[in-house]
Design a protein around this motif. Structure first.
Motif, PDB file in Angstrom:
ATOM      1  N   THR A 180       1.317  17.776  -8.384  1.00 19.14           N
ATOM      2  CA  THR A 180       0.181  18.454  -9.005  1.00 19.14           C
ATOM      3  C   THR A 180      -0.522  19.396  -8.041  1.00 19.14           C
ATOM      4  N   GLY A 181      -0.465  19.117  -6.741  1.00 16.33           N
ATOM      5  CA  GLY A 181      -1.178  19.943  -5.764  1.00 16.33           C
ATOM      6  C   GLY A 181      -2.674  19.758  -5.808  1.00 16.33           C
ATOM      7  N   HIS A 182      -3.122  18.756  -6.533  1.00 13.64           N
ATOM      8  CA  HIS A 182      -4.553  18.499  -6.665  1.00 13.64           C
ATOM      9  C   HIS A 182      -4.995  17.520  -5.584  1.00 13.64           C
ATOM     10  N   PRO A 183      -6.133  17.758  -4.911  1.00 14.35           N
ATOM     11  CA  PRO A 183      -6.601  16.799  -3.896  1.00 14.35           C
ATOM     12  C   PRO A 183      -6.969  15.462  -4.533  1.00 14.35           C
ATOM     13  N   LEU A 184      -6.632  14.400  -3.830  1.00 16.10           N
ATOM     14  CA  LEU A 184      -6.851  13.054  -4.340  1.00 16.10           C
ATOM     15  C   LEU A 184      -8.058  12.418  -3.679  1.00 16.10           C
ATOM     16  N   PRO A 185      -8.720  11.479  -4.365  1.00 16.28           N
ATOM     17  CA  PRO A 185      -9.794  10.708  -3.717  1.00 16.28           C
ATOM     18  C   PRO A 185      -9.264   9.999  -2.469  1.00 16.28           C
ATOM     19  N   TRP A 186     -10.177   9.823  -1.523  1.00 13.10           N
ATOM     20  CA  TRP A 186      -9.752   9.278  -0.221  1.00 13.10           C
ATOM     21  C   TRP A 186      -9.136   7.893  -0.355  1.00 13.10           C
ATOM     22  N   MET A 187      -9.746   7.006  -1.106  1.00  8.89           N
ATOM     23  CA  MET A 187      -9.236   5.648  -1.241  1.00  8.89           C
ATOM     24  C   MET A 187      -7.897   5.632  -1.979  1.00  8.89           C
ATOM     25  N   SER A 188      -7.767   6.498  -2.986  1.00 10.73           N
ATOM     26  CA  SER A 188      -6.490   6.581  -3.691  1.00 10.73           C
ATOM     27  C   SER A 188      -5.397   7.098  -2.767  1.00 10.73           C
ATOM     28  N   GLN A 189      -5.747   8.061  -1.914  1.00  6.81           N
ATOM     29  CA  GLN A 189      -4.758   8.596  -0.987  1.00  6.81           C
ATOM     30  C   GLN A 189      -4.291   7.541   0.004  1.00  6.81           C
ATOM     31  N   VAL A 190      -5.230   6.717   0.478  1.00  7.20           N
ATOM     32  CA  VAL A 190      -4.849   5.634   1.397  1.00  7.20           C
ATOM     33  C   VAL A 190      -3.898   4.668   0.706  1.00  7.20           C
ATOM     34  N   LEU A 191      -4.202   4.305  -0.539  1.00  7.99           N
ATOM     35  CA  LEU A 191      -3.337   3.388  -1.276  1.00  7.99           C
ATOM     36  C   LEU A 191      -1.953   3.990  -1.489  1.00  7.99           C
ATOM     37  N   LEU A 192      -1.893   5.263  -1.847  1.00 11.33           N
ATOM     38  CA  LEU A 192      -0.598   5.907  -2.068  1.00 11.33           C
ATOM     39  C   LEU A 192       0.201   5.985  -0.770  1.00 11.33           C
ATOM     40  N   ASP A 193      -0.481   6.265   0.347  1.00  9.45           N
ATOM     41  CA  ASP A 193       0.223   6.309   1.642  1.00  9.45           C
ATOM     42  C   ASP A 193       0.808   4.934   1.983  1.00  9.45           C
ATOM     43  N   TRP A 194       0.017   3.883   1.710  1.00  9.56           N
ATOM     44  CA  TRP A 194       0.526   2.533   1.954  1.00  9.56           C
ATOM     45  C   TRP A 194       1.720   2.232   1.051  1.00  9.56           C
ATOM     46  N   GLY A 195       1.653   2.673  -0.194  1.00 11.44           N
ATOM     47  CA  GLY A 195       2.764   2.442  -1.111  1.00 11.44           C
ATOM     48  C   GLY A 195       4.028   3.148  -0.666  1.00 11.44           C
ATOM     49  N   LYS A 196       3.912   4.394  -0.233  1.00 12.19           N
ATOM     50  CA  LYS A 196       5.081   5.133   0.248  1.00 12.19           C
ATOM     51  C   LYS A 196       5.656   4.493   1.513  1.00 12.19           C
ATOM     52  N   PHE A 197       4.770   4.021   2.383  1.00 14.56           N
ATOM     53  CA  PHE A 197       5.241   3.349   3.609  1.00 14.56           C
ATOM     54  C   PHE A 197       5.993   2.062   3.277  1.00 14.56           C
ATOM     55  N   ALA A 198       5.450   1.299   2.306  1.00 14.14           N
ATOM     56  CA  ALA A 198       6.110   0.056   1.921  1.00 14.14           C
ATOM     57  C   ALA A 198       7.456   0.320   1.270  1.00 14.14           C
ATOM     58  N   ALA A 199       7.540   1.390   0.451  1.00 18.51           N
ATOM     59  CA  ALA A 199       8.812   1.713  -0.184  1.00 18.51           C
ATOM     60  C   ALA A 199       9.847   2.197   0.825  1.00 18.51           C
ATOM     61  N   ALA A 200       9.395   2.943   1.846  1.00 16.59           N
ATOM     62  CA  ALA A 200      10.336   3.476   2.838  1.00 16.59           C
ATOM     63  C   ALA A 200      10.779   2.429   3.849  1.00 16.59           C
ATOM     64  N   HIS A 201       9.962   1.419   4.083  1.00 13.52           N
ATOM     65  CA  HIS A 201      10.285   0.396   5.095  1.00 13.52           C
ATOM     66  C   HIS A 201      10.236  -0.998   4.468  1.00 13.52           C
ATOM     67  N   GLY A 202      10.786  -1.128   3.272  1.00 16.40           N
ATOM     68  CA  GLY A 202      10.717  -2.400   2.569  1.00 16.40           C
ATOM     69  C   GLY A 202      11.423  -3.535   3.294  1.00 16.40           C
ATOM     70  N   LEU A 203      12.637  -3.284   3.756  1.00 10.08           N
ATOM     71  CA  LEU A 203      13.398  -4.349   4.416  1.00 10.08           C
ATOM     72  C   LEU A 203      12.759  -4.787   5.732  1.00 10.08           C
ATOM     73  N   PRO A 204      12.369  -3.846   6.634  1.00 12.15           N
ATOM     74  CA  PRO A 204      11.697  -4.298   7.867  1.00 12.15           C
ATOM     75  C   PRO A 204      10.400  -5.057   7.591  1.00 12.15           C
ATOM     76  N   LEU A 205       9.635  -4.609   6.578  1.00 12.04           N
ATOM     77  CA  LEU A 205       8.399  -5.320   6.260  1.00 12.04           C
ATOM     78  C   LEU A 205       8.680  -6.722   5.753  1.00 12.04           C
ATOM     79  N   PHE A 206       9.737  -6.849   4.924  1.00  7.36           N
ATOM     80  CA  PHE A 206      10.101  -8.173   4.419  1.00  7.36           C
ATOM     81  C   PHE A 206      10.543  -9.090   5.550  1.00  7.36           C
ATOM     82  N   VAL A 207      11.369  -8.553   6.457  1.00  7.63           N
ATOM     83  CA  VAL A 207      11.825  -9.365   7.589  1.00  7.63           C
ATOM     84  C   VAL A 207      10.652  -9.746   8.479  1.00  7.63           C
ATOM     85  N   GLY A 208       9.733  -8.796   8.702  1.00 10.83           N
ATOM     86  CA  GLY A 208       8.571  -9.096   9.528  1.00 10.83           C
ATOM     87  C   GLY A 208       7.694 -10.159   8.913  1.00 10.83           C
ATOM     88  N   ALA A 209       7.464 -10.056   7.574  1.00  7.20           N
ATOM     89  CA  ALA A 209       6.662 -11.074   6.896  1.00  7.20           C
ATOM     90  C   ALA A 209       7.337 -12.435   6.961  1.00  7.20           C
TER      91      ALA A 209
END
Length: 395
Positions: free
Chosen positions: A194-223
């Motif tokens: 969309t190119g639309h700026p996002l609220p700060w808290m929503s952006q933090v949540l989305l960044d965490w979601g993308k990080f979890a999706a990109a590093h799912g296996l290492p996060l699972f092993v670490g947990a």
């Protein structure tokens, strides 16, 4: 007693077998007589408190079955023979055969039970030994069954109270993890176009979601590693200081765990005294059911009673009473009904613990559900906040 043995054969093969012997030396001699070299011997634990596993029963179930046969008019030898004929498990058959063999040789039943400490606890041996003086084994068995039922009632209530919160934690954690690892990355892919700026808290949540999706296996092993390390640390602490002592250090649980320990102490002591066991021997046996810290106090109280001090005064000095139980002990000393006073004190403690469990579950479960709802609701609201902002900008 049975021993699990791993031995080396003449052909250099490792063989696992189970042998029946009085002690470890006898088991080793049996294995060596077969031409094998034993490399490891470990006693087999035959009875467990749980009674649902194949080939294993609890001491309570054993007592109930033997009690039913004795009440039907059978002698103890005939009762054990009946149990042996019905039993199909090799381990339990070995125990019953040893008991029968000893009785036929003229040995006392309590001595045969004490010869298998991994099966029959000292408390059980003590009440059976006391019953031999009065020839009233059925009453002793019934007394132990009733005692264990009282103990299990409180324990089962604690376990039942912990089941529902545990399920809530697992389900809530699973839903939160699914939203962050699966749903949030897909919303992030939509918002990036969309190119639309996002609220700060929503952006933090989305960044965490993308990080979890990109590093799912290492996060699972670490947990998983964190859970394993925490479990090992908890196990080491339990081995070192005991599970009850570890729970006693929790601020909210400590005072109530002390009440539970006092209830078990008074109930055990009352049962032993009612069975005809002398006060000192009863105190020594009952001390084995307590945590290490309370066991030390019990030892000092026992020494005080041996020196001529009253039971109520010794318990008061070692902080093994509450104001109500102290008065009940003093009444029991004056009236000579110490067994009844101890049992009533234990019943009072059991009621207090049950009321606390009910209050705690009524308060904790709604709070836990509210906390899980807030976490899941916050994730959902933060996901949809950019859509609300985009709708406002378009209007």
């Amino acid at each position: 007693m049975q021993y699990e043995v791993k031995a080396l054969s003449p052909e250099n093969e490792i063989i696992a077998l189970v042998v029946d012997a009085q002690d470890e030396a006898g088991a080793r001699a049996q294995v060596e007589a077969q031409g094998l070299y034993p490399t490891r011997l470990a006693p087999v634990r035959t009875f467990r408190r749980a009674s649902g596993s194949h080939g294993r029963i609890s001491v309570v179930l054993f007592s109930q079955e033997l009690l039913a046969l004795l009440m039907a008019g059978l002698s103890i030898v005939e009762g054990l023979e009946a149990l042996l004929e019905r039993e199909g498990g090799a381990r339990l058959r070995g125990i019953l055969e040893r008991l029968l063999g000893g009785l036929r040789e003229g040995k006392r039943f309590s001595n045969l039970l004490s010869g298998q400490p991994d099966v029959f606890p000292p408390l059980y041996v003590g009440i059976v030994r006391a019953s031999e003086g009065t020839s009233d084994l059925p009453r002793a068995l019934q007394r132990y069954v009733d005692y264990q039922a009282r103990i299990d009632m409180v324990r089962n209530k604690l376990v039942s109270a912990a089941i529902y919160p545990s399920i809530l934690l697992v389900v809530g954690g699973g839903v939160s993890a699914f939203l962050i690892a699966f749903v949030v990355p897909r919303f992030a892919a939509v918002y990036e176009g969309t190119g639309h700026p996002l609220p700060w808290m929503s952006q933090v949540l989305l960044d965490w979601g993308k990080f979890a999706a990109a590093h799912g296996l290492p996060l699972f092993v670490g947990a998983l590693c964190v859970v394993i390390v925490a479990g090992m640390a908890a196990r080491a602490a339990i081995t070192k200081i005991g599970f009850a002592t570890l729970l006693g250090r929790v601020p909210l649980l400590g005072p109530h765990l002390r009440i539970y320990q006092l209830s078990r102490l008074y109930l055990t002591l009352g049962m032993l005294l009612d069975g005809g066991i002398p006060i000192i021997a009863a105190m020594e046996t009952a001390g084995g059911t307590l945590t290490p810290a309370m066991r030390e106090r019990m030892i000092r109280a026992c020494a005080a009673v041996q020196s001529g001090q009253s039971l109520s005064a010794a318990f008061q000095a070692q902080e093994l009473t509450t104001p109500i139980s102290l008065r009940m002990l003093r009444v029991g000393e004056r009236s000579g009904e110490m067994c009844a006073m101890l049992t009533q004190s234990a019943a009072f403690y059991d009621g207090e613990i049950s009321r606390w469990i009910d209050r705690f579950t009524r308060m904790f479960e709604p709070l836990l559900m509210s906390a899980i709802g807030i976490v899941v609701g916050t994730i959902v609201v933060l996901l949809y906040m950019p859509i609300f902002d985009l709708a406002e900008s378009l209007s």
